[in-house]
Design a protein around this motif. Structure first.
Motif, PDB file in Angstrom:
ATOM      1  N   PHE A   1       0.834  -1.204   0.000  1.00  0.00           N
ATOM      2  CA  PHE A   1       0.000   0.000   0.000  1.00  0.00           C
ATOM      3  C   PHE A   1       0.867   1.253   0.000  1.00  0.00           C
ATOM      4  CE2 PHE A   1      -2.166   3.366   2.374  1.00  0.00           C
ATOM      5  CZ  PHE A   1      -3.257   3.573   1.534  1.00  0.00           C
ATOM      6  N   ASP A   2       1.912   1.288   0.825  1.00  0.00           N
ATOM      7  CA  ASP A   2       2.810   2.448   0.860  1.00  0.00           C
ATOM      8  C   ASP A   2       3.537   2.640  -0.468  1.00  0.00           C
ATOM      9  OD1 ASP A   2       2.124   3.104   3.438  1.00  0.00           O
ATOM     10  OD2 ASP A   2       3.854   2.094   4.347  1.00  0.00           O
TER      11      ASP A   2
ATOM     12  N   LYS B   1       0.995   4.016  -2.949  1.00  0.00           N
ATOM     13  CA  LYS B   1       0.689   5.415  -2.621  1.00  0.00           C
ATOM     14  C   LYS B   1       1.814   6.327  -3.075  1.00  0.00           C
ATOM     15  CE  LYS B   1       1.058   7.004   1.534  1.00  0.00           C
ATOM     16  NZ  LYS B   1       0.947   7.315   2.949  1.00  0.00           N
ATOM     17  N   THR B   2       3.039   5.910  -2.858  1.00  0.00           N
ATOM     18  CA  THR B   2       4.194   6.704  -3.301  1.00  0.00           C
ATOM     19  C   THR B   2       4.232   6.810  -4.820  1.00  0.00           C
ATOM     20  OG1 THR B   2       5.434   6.000  -1.351  1.00  0.00           O
ATOM     21  CG2 THR B   2       6.694   6.890  -3.176  1.00  0.00           C
TER      22      THR B   2
ATOM     23  N   MET C   1       1.702   6.618  -6.895  1.00  0.00           N
ATOM     24  CA  MET C   1       0.616   7.487  -7.343  1.00  0.00           C
ATOM     25  C   MET C   1       0.917   8.955  -7.071  1.00  0.00           C
ATOM     26  SD  MET C   1      -2.973   5.519  -6.726  1.00  0.00           S
ATOM     27  CE  MET C   1      -2.679   4.773  -5.137  1.00  0.00           C
ATOM     28  N   LEU C   2       1.495   9.235  -5.907  1.00  0.00           N
ATOM     29  CA  LEU C   2       1.846  10.622  -5.598  1.00  0.00           C
ATOM     30  C   LEU C   2       2.932  11.144  -6.528  1.00  0.00           C
ATOM     31  CD1 LEU C   2       1.790  10.623  -1.692  1.00  0.00           C
ATOM     32  CD2 LEU C   2       0.260  11.859  -3.226  1.00  0.00           C
TER      33      LEU C   2
END
Length: 89
Positions: A11-12, A15-16, A18-19
């Motif tokens: 998940f992390d 998320k990274t 996508m950011l």
């Protein structure tokens, strides 16, 4: 390694990713919509007209957001490297 750890790490990482990609994708989207509206208003049906403005928008966005993106990536990598001993257990 527990399934919760793997899920949290995945998940992390997502998320990274996508950011990191969001600013360039947003700039490309806005530029593409603006050029498409211009083409619709002027009835110019040239397929290659969109590429150069999108490339310029992506380069400008990359130059503007690069410090933030680098800080985000370094933070993720630092967190990963610092916690290697706890990941091995």
């Amino acid at each position: 390694m527990t399934p919760e750890f793997i899920t949290g790490f995945f998940f992390d990482a997502l998320k990274t990713a996508m950011l990191l990609s969001a600013p360039m994708l947003a700039a490309s989207l806005v530029t593409g919509v603006a050029i498409s509206m211009f083409q619709a208003a002027t009835q110019i049906n040239e397929m290659t007209l969109v590429f150069i403005p999108k490339m310029i928008a992506i380069v400008v966005t990359l130059l503007l957001f690069f410090p933030w993106m680098l800080q985000l990536l370094v933070g993720f990598t630092r967190n990963l490297l610092i916690h290697i001993p706890s990941y091995v257990r």
